[in-house]
Design an enzyme around this catalytic site. Structure first.
Site, PDB file in Angstrom:
ATOM      1  N   GLU A 276       6.907 -86.764  32.892  1.00  6.39           N
ATOM      2  CA  GLU A 276       7.706 -85.595  32.485  1.00  6.39           C
ATOM      3  C   GLU A 276       6.812 -84.367  32.379  1.00  6.39           C
ATOM      4  O   GLU A 276       5.637 -84.484  32.034  1.00  6.39           O
ATOM      5  CB  GLU A 276       8.317 -85.860  31.101  1.00  6.39           C
ATOM      6  CG  GLU A 276       9.755 -86.332  31.119  1.00  6.39           C
ATOM      7  CD  GLU A 276      10.754 -85.181  31.296  1.00  6.39           C
ATOM      8  OE1 GLU A 276      10.399 -84.152  31.896  1.00  6.39           O
ATOM      9  OE2 GLU A 276      11.889 -85.335  30.825  1.00  6.39           O
ATOM     10  N   ASP A 277       7.379 -83.197  32.629  1.00 12.63           N
ATOM     11  CA  ASP A 277       6.610 -81.975  32.428  1.00 12.63           C
ATOM     12  C   ASP A 277       6.476 -81.647  30.940  1.00 12.63           C
ATOM     13  O   ASP A 277       5.389 -81.422  30.439  1.00 12.63           O
ATOM     14  CB  ASP A 277       7.241 -80.784  33.184  1.00 12.63           C
ATOM     15  CG  ASP A 277       8.727 -80.588  32.878  1.00 12.63           C
ATOM     16  OD1 ASP A 277       9.323 -81.374  32.099  1.00 12.63           O
ATOM     17  OD2 ASP A 277       9.315 -79.625  33.420  1.00 12.63           O
TER      18      ASP A 277
ATOM     19  N   PHE B  67       8.453 -70.909  24.791  1.00  6.44           N
ATOM     20  CA  PHE B  67       8.941 -71.238  26.132  1.00  6.44           C
ATOM     21  C   PHE B  67       7.795 -71.030  27.111  1.00  6.44           C
ATOM     22  O   PHE B  67       7.234 -69.937  27.192  1.00  6.44           O
ATOM     23  CB  PHE B  67      10.143 -70.375  26.515  1.00  6.44           C
ATOM     24  CG  PHE B  67      10.791 -70.869  27.775  1.00  6.44           C
ATOM     25  CD1 PHE B  67      11.721 -71.890  27.738  1.00  6.44           C
ATOM     26  CD2 PHE B  67      10.446 -70.325  29.005  1.00  6.44           C
ATOM     27  CE1 PHE B  67      12.302 -72.375  28.907  1.00  6.44           C
ATOM     28  CE2 PHE B  67      11.019 -70.794  30.174  1.00  6.44           C
ATOM     29  CZ  PHE B  67      11.955 -71.822  30.120  1.00  6.44           C
TER      30      PHE B  67
ATOM     31  N   ARG C  72       6.727 -71.570  38.903  1.00  2.00           N
ATOM     32  CA  ARG C  72       6.218 -72.948  39.014  1.00  2.00           C
ATOM     33  C   ARG C  72       4.803 -72.972  39.595  1.00  2.00           C
ATOM     34  O   ARG C  72       4.039 -73.902  39.368  1.00  2.00           O
ATOM     35  CB  ARG C  72       7.120 -73.791  39.922  1.00  2.00           C
ATOM     36  CG  ARG C  72       8.493 -74.084  39.352  1.00  2.00           C
ATOM     37  CD  ARG C  72       9.161 -75.194  40.158  1.00  2.00           C
ATOM     38  NE  ARG C  72      10.599 -75.229  39.953  1.00  2.00           N
ATOM     39  CZ  ARG C  72      11.209 -75.857  38.954  1.00  2.00           C
ATOM     40  NH1 ARG C  72      10.508 -76.486  38.041  1.00  2.00           N
ATOM     41  NH2 ARG C  72      12.525 -75.846  38.860  1.00  2.00           N
TER      42      ARG C  72
ATOM     43  N   ASP D 188      10.788 -81.752  24.728  1.00  2.00           N
ATOM     44  CA  ASP D 188      11.224 -80.706  23.798  1.00  2.00           C
ATOM     45  C   ASP D 188      12.182 -81.321  22.774  1.00  2.00           C
ATOM     46  O   ASP D 188      11.756 -81.929  21.800  1.00  2.00           O
ATOM     47  CB  ASP D 188      11.865 -79.585  24.617  1.00  2.00           C
ATOM     48  CG  ASP D 188      12.225 -78.362  23.798  1.00  2.00           C
ATOM     49  OD1 ASP D 188      11.760 -78.246  22.660  1.00  2.00           O
ATOM     50  OD2 ASP D 188      12.985 -77.503  24.294  1.00  2.00           O
TER      51      ASP D 188
HETATM   52  P1  5GP Z   1      14.430 -81.796  26.344  1.00  2.00           P
HETATM   53  O1  5GP Z   1      15.545 -82.597  26.918  1.00  2.00           O
HETATM   54  O2  5GP Z   1      13.307 -82.626  25.767  1.00  2.00           O
HETATM   55  O3  5GP Z   1      14.908 -80.747  25.390  1.00  2.00           O
HETATM   56  O4  5GP Z   1      13.824 -80.915  27.490  1.00  2.00           O
HETATM   57  C1  5GP Z   1      13.298 -81.450  28.608  1.00  2.00           C
HETATM   58  C2  5GP Z   1      13.413 -80.469  29.751  1.00  2.00           C
HETATM   59  O5  5GP Z   1      13.754 -79.149  29.312  1.00  2.00           O
HETATM   60  C3  5GP Z   1      12.080 -80.345  30.414  1.00  2.00           C
HETATM   61  O6  5GP Z   1      11.899 -81.338  31.393  1.00  2.00           O
HETATM   62  C4  5GP Z   1      12.165 -78.955  30.980  1.00  2.00           C
HETATM   63  O7  5GP Z   1      12.839 -78.970  32.218  1.00  2.00           O
HETATM   64  C5  5GP Z   1      13.016 -78.183  29.994  1.00  2.00           C
HETATM   65  N1  5GP Z   1      12.182 -77.448  29.017  1.00  2.00           N
HETATM   66  C6  5GP Z   1      12.020 -77.674  27.706  1.00  2.00           C
HETATM   67  N2  5GP Z   1      11.169 -76.800  27.159  1.00  2.00           N
HETATM   68  C7  5GP Z   1      10.763 -75.998  28.166  1.00  2.00           C
HETATM   69  C8  5GP Z   1       9.851 -74.897  28.241  1.00  2.00           C
HETATM   70  O8  5GP Z   1       9.196 -74.464  27.287  1.00  2.00           O
HETATM   71  N3  5GP Z   1       9.688 -74.337  29.483  1.00  2.00           N
HETATM   72  C9  5GP Z   1      10.357 -74.783  30.577  1.00  2.00           C
HETATM   73  N4  5GP Z   1      10.111 -74.150  31.718  1.00  2.00           N
HETATM   74  N5  5GP Z   1      11.217 -75.802  30.536  1.00  2.00           N
HETATM   75  C10 5GP Z   1      11.412 -76.410  29.346  1.00  2.00           C
END
Ligand code: 5GP
Length: 180
Positions: free
Chosen positions: A101-102, A154, A167, A105
């Site tokens: 995963e990148d 963010f 990206r 959050d």
């Molecule tokens: P989660 O489901 O854990 O809230 O978020 C996962 C996805 O939300 C990540 O794979 C990403 O695509 C997006 N995301 C969450 N925080 C960020 C952030 O700070 N920057 C970006 N570009 N994407 C985020």
């Protein structure tokens, strides 16, 4: 949505630090799975650059696949919903799977993906996340391998986007609205 011209980036994690940490994570994975094959599953699109660098540093037999989900749309706020956009190309049954995963959050995406992948009977299932933003967690999930724990900002770059932009930045940067 705000006009992209009013946005500013500020470096949070430099390319050299990312490179060093990716090598460390790869070494840890190689130690944990010594003598075995690992199957990396990258979550498109954000994890593609992290996965590309990580897999080349893992000194084991490896294979890769990709899965795509939609969770954020084009903006910066989570919709709280996750949708499968592209499934895996092949079975993961009996494999040592590492979900790549990148960023972690709220944890909604990861918890959805873990549910989906567990049903497919991998031998082991672990998670490698380049970034962890624990402040916003809504689901009780965590990564086994974390590149960096970061504050509740963010971020973009090194695969992460804002409306498909940024990206290609080599550093991980904080994206903020510029003050006029
Ligand atoms: P989660 O489901 O854990 O809230 O978020 C996962 C996805 O939300 C990540 O794979 C990403 O695509 C997006 N995301 C969450 N925080 C960020 C952030 O700070 N920057 C970006 N570009 N994407 C985020």
């Amino acid at each position: 949505m705000r006009d992209a011209r009013t946005m500013r980036t500020k470096v949070l994690i430099r390319r050299a630090a990312i490179e060093r940490r990716v090598r460390e994570v790869a070494r840890q994975i190689a130690r944990d799975f010594k003598g075995q094959r690992v199957h990396l599953v990258g979550v498109l699109k954000g994890a593609c650059i992290f996965l590309s660098d990580l897999v080349r540093e893992i000194d084991l037999e490896t294979s890769i696949d990709f899965i795509a989900v939609a969770s954020y749309g084009r903006g910066r706020e989570s919709t709280g919903q996750v949708r499968l956009l592209k499934d895996l190309d092949s079975s993961i049954a009996g494999l040592n799977v590492i979900l790549v995963e990148d960023i972690l959050d709220t944890g909604l995406t990861l918890s959805y993906l873990l549910r989906v992948l567990r049903q497919r009977r991998p031998k082991t299932l672990r998670v490698a996340a380049l970034l962890d933003k624990p402040a916003q967690r809504r689901e009780e999930v965590q990564a086994d391998y974390v590149g960096f724990t970061i504050p509740n900002e963010f971020v973009v770059g090194y695969g992460l986007d804002y409306a498909e932009r940024y990206r290609n930045l080599k550093d991980v940067c904080i994206l903020r609205t510029a003050s006029r």
